[in-house]
Design an enzyme around this catalytic site. Sequence first.
Site, PDB file in Angstrom:
ATOM      1  N   HIS A  78       0.824  -1.207   0.000  1.00  0.00           N
ATOM      2  CA  HIS A  78       0.000   0.000   0.000  1.00  0.00           C
ATOM      3  C   HIS A  78       0.858   1.256   0.000  1.00  0.00           C
ATOM      4  O   HIS A  78       1.946   1.293   0.580  1.00  0.00           O
ATOM      5  CB  HIS A  78      -0.999   0.007   1.159  1.00  0.00           C
ATOM      6  CG  HIS A  78      -0.408   0.034   2.537  1.00  0.00           C
ATOM      7  ND1 HIS A  78      -0.086   1.207   3.187  1.00  0.00           N
ATOM      8  CD2 HIS A  78      -0.117  -0.968   3.414  1.00  0.00           C
ATOM      9  CE1 HIS A  78       0.382   0.928   4.408  1.00  0.00           C
ATOM     10  NE2 HIS A  78       0.374  -0.382   4.564  1.00  0.00           N
ATOM     11  N   ASP A  80      -0.205   4.468   0.991  1.00  0.00           N
ATOM     12  CA  ASP A  80      -0.458   5.484   2.018  1.00  0.00           C
ATOM     13  C   ASP A  80       0.320   5.179   3.286  1.00  0.00           C
ATOM     14  O   ASP A  80       0.760   4.050   3.524  1.00  0.00           O
ATOM     15  CB  ASP A  80      -1.951   5.563   2.333  1.00  0.00           C
ATOM     16  CG  ASP A  80      -2.500   4.283   2.944  1.00  0.00           C
ATOM     17  OD1 ASP A  80      -2.209   3.188   2.401  1.00  0.00           O
ATOM     18  OD2 ASP A  80      -3.228   4.348   3.954  1.00  0.00           O
ATOM     19  N   ASP A 140       6.204   1.467   6.479  1.00  0.00           N
ATOM     20  CA  ASP A 140       4.865   0.877   6.377  1.00  0.00           C
ATOM     21  C   ASP A 140       4.047   1.755   5.440  1.00  0.00           C
ATOM     22  O   ASP A 140       3.442   2.729   5.871  1.00  0.00           O
ATOM     23  CB  ASP A 140       4.235   0.817   7.774  1.00  0.00           C
ATOM     24  CG  ASP A 140       2.851   0.213   7.781  1.00  0.00           C
ATOM     25  OD1 ASP A 140       2.448  -0.374   6.766  1.00  0.00           O
ATOM     26  OD2 ASP A 140       2.158   0.342   8.810  1.00  0.00           O
ATOM     27  N   GLU A 173      -4.925   1.952   2.759  1.00  0.00           N
ATOM     28  CA  GLU A 173      -4.954   0.746   3.599  1.00  0.00           C
ATOM     29  C   GLU A 173      -4.994   1.103   5.073  1.00  0.00           C
ATOM     30  O   GLU A 173      -5.659   0.424   5.868  1.00  0.00           O
ATOM     31  CB  GLU A 173      -3.722  -0.118   3.294  1.00  0.00           C
ATOM     32  CG  GLU A 173      -3.700  -1.471   3.981  1.00  0.00           C
ATOM     33  CD  GLU A 173      -3.034  -1.492   5.351  1.00  0.00           C
ATOM     34  OE1 GLU A 173      -3.075  -2.520   6.031  1.00  0.00           O
ATOM     35  OE2 GLU A 173      -2.445  -0.434   5.747  1.00  0.00           O
ATOM     36  N   GLU A 174      -4.298   2.172   5.447  1.00  0.00           N
ATOM     37  CA  GLU A 174      -4.175   2.523   6.859  1.00  0.00           C
ATOM     38  C   GLU A 174      -5.496   2.969   7.480  1.00  0.00           C
ATOM     39  O   GLU A 174      -5.631   2.980   8.705  1.00  0.00           O
ATOM     40  CB  GLU A 174      -3.126   3.620   7.048  1.00  0.00           C
ATOM     41  CG  GLU A 174      -1.700   3.195   6.702  1.00  0.00           C
ATOM     42  CD  GLU A 174      -1.107   2.203   7.681  1.00  0.00           C
ATOM     43  OE1 GLU A 174      -1.822   1.805   8.626  1.00  0.00           O
ATOM     44  OE2 GLU A 174       0.055   1.820   7.501  1.00  0.00           O
ATOM     45  N   ASP A 196       3.850  -6.474   3.914  1.00  0.00           N
ATOM     46  CA  ASP A 196       3.416  -5.405   4.816  1.00  0.00           C
ATOM     47  C   ASP A 196       3.614  -5.765   6.289  1.00  0.00           C
ATOM     48  O   ASP A 196       2.933  -5.222   7.153  1.00  0.00           O
ATOM     49  CB  ASP A 196       1.929  -5.100   4.538  1.00  0.00           C
ATOM     50  CG  ASP A 196       1.436  -3.831   5.190  1.00  0.00           C
ATOM     51  OD1 ASP A 196       2.272  -2.974   5.541  1.00  0.00           O
ATOM     52  OD2 ASP A 196       0.214  -3.683   5.366  1.00  0.00           O
ATOM     53  N   HIS A 378       4.075   3.550  12.399  1.00  0.00           N
ATOM     54  CA  HIS A 378       3.051   4.541  12.760  1.00  0.00           C
ATOM     55  C   HIS A 378       3.554   5.629  13.694  1.00  0.00           C
ATOM     56  O   HIS A 378       2.752   6.327  14.311  1.00  0.00           O
ATOM     57  CB  HIS A 378       1.817   3.879  13.382  1.00  0.00           C
ATOM     58  CG  HIS A 378       1.028   3.036  12.445  1.00  0.00           C
ATOM     59  ND1 HIS A 378      -0.298   2.710  12.664  1.00  0.00           N
ATOM     60  CD2 HIS A 378       1.360   2.441  11.276  1.00  0.00           C
ATOM     61  CE1 HIS A 378      -0.734   1.955  11.678  1.00  0.00           C
ATOM     62  NE2 HIS A 378       0.257   1.775  10.816  1.00  0.00           N
TER      63      HIS A 378
END
Length: 405
Positions: A78, A80, A140, A173-174, A196, A378
């Site tokens: 992903h 994002d 990520d 995705e997040e 991922d 994150h």
Amino acid sequence: MKVKERFLKYISYCTTSDESSSSIPSNTEEFMLAKELKTELDNLGLSKVLLTEQCYVYALLPATPGMEKKKAVGFIAHMDTSPDFSGQNISPQIIQDYDGNDIFLKGNSSFLKTSDFPALKSMKGRTVITTDGTTLLGADDKAGIAEIMTALEELIQEQSPHGDIWIAFTPDEEIGKGTDYFDLDYFKPDYAYTVDGDYEGEIAYENFNAATATFQVSGISVHPGEAKNIMVNASLVSCEIISLLPEYETPAHTENREGFYHLTGISGDVTHSSLSLIVRDHDSRIFESRLNLLRTLEIEMNQKYGAHTVELTIEHSYENMLSVIKQQMYIVELAQDAIRTAGLTPVSRPVRGGTDGARLSFMGLPCPNLGTGGYGFHGPCEHISVEGMETVVKIIKEIASNSPE
């Protein structure tokens, strides 16, 4: 282009997804990275390269001569990054020959501590890439993108034999929308892997069952001097609901396959309050019992405070992909063999969350999750090693070269 250079290039794009947005993608800047990836895929000579209106990128590396009967494999990552922390103006720190100690983050004078991230010590001697402490890094999942793209380029340059290899890069995705517009009529492998995860030797095929629960509480407001036997304080009712949940079944007290109730938001006043929870469990029966407890609390509160005081809404988010993957374990075994060939011991841990692969598995495409070599996602502690990414490139190539018929 080497995986390190690709990674540093991709993280320069700010692609933070936006939970408050109703547009697809949630952040139009995701298109900037998507256009770059489309150009690179075109330049590599892939076919069926497509960038959709919803910011999905697809491509196909056709089978080499004589390999057309091999099962087609897909690799997905992903674009994002998480809205939990800033992804704007990322200034990575590159530590050559890392010494295994705490790492100073010069942007905010904090430290990335080995006590918090024990895997750091295993990176001693490697080239480690960290944040400067003011943003997340973007590993990520831009590490996954860089690894997939590098593996494609190397397979082409080395003229390695392989079956059809499908590629997909997704937005949002997040914020749980990564598969909302995923086109399985266009993207047509027999099986796939999201890239991922964290540890580069990971192949994960078990995740939480997940739901979101919201209590809306309607109270009765009256002057506090005349409130006896009349007032129903909606905020206090919300607090009472929380107090009736198991005290130690929260994220702060659980690990491995242990599920939880997680309070994500509470707000309100006397007349109205709102209570938001996410509910997680790997075991489908225990998961359903957790939801039933919430339904019971709704009934009990309405019996205690009056009909329609409390209204519960439950929305299912995703299911445990294990029930799908266990029917086709060759997909896991293929990845395990590739990980061993790369010199690592394969690890399969239950994912304490969800993946796009979980949703895709229930959409008809079995799709476990590979590691990327990154950790601390994150937030400002995010980090990855160049050598870890290089290992994942080898694993992807090995899987692609050994797809069964």
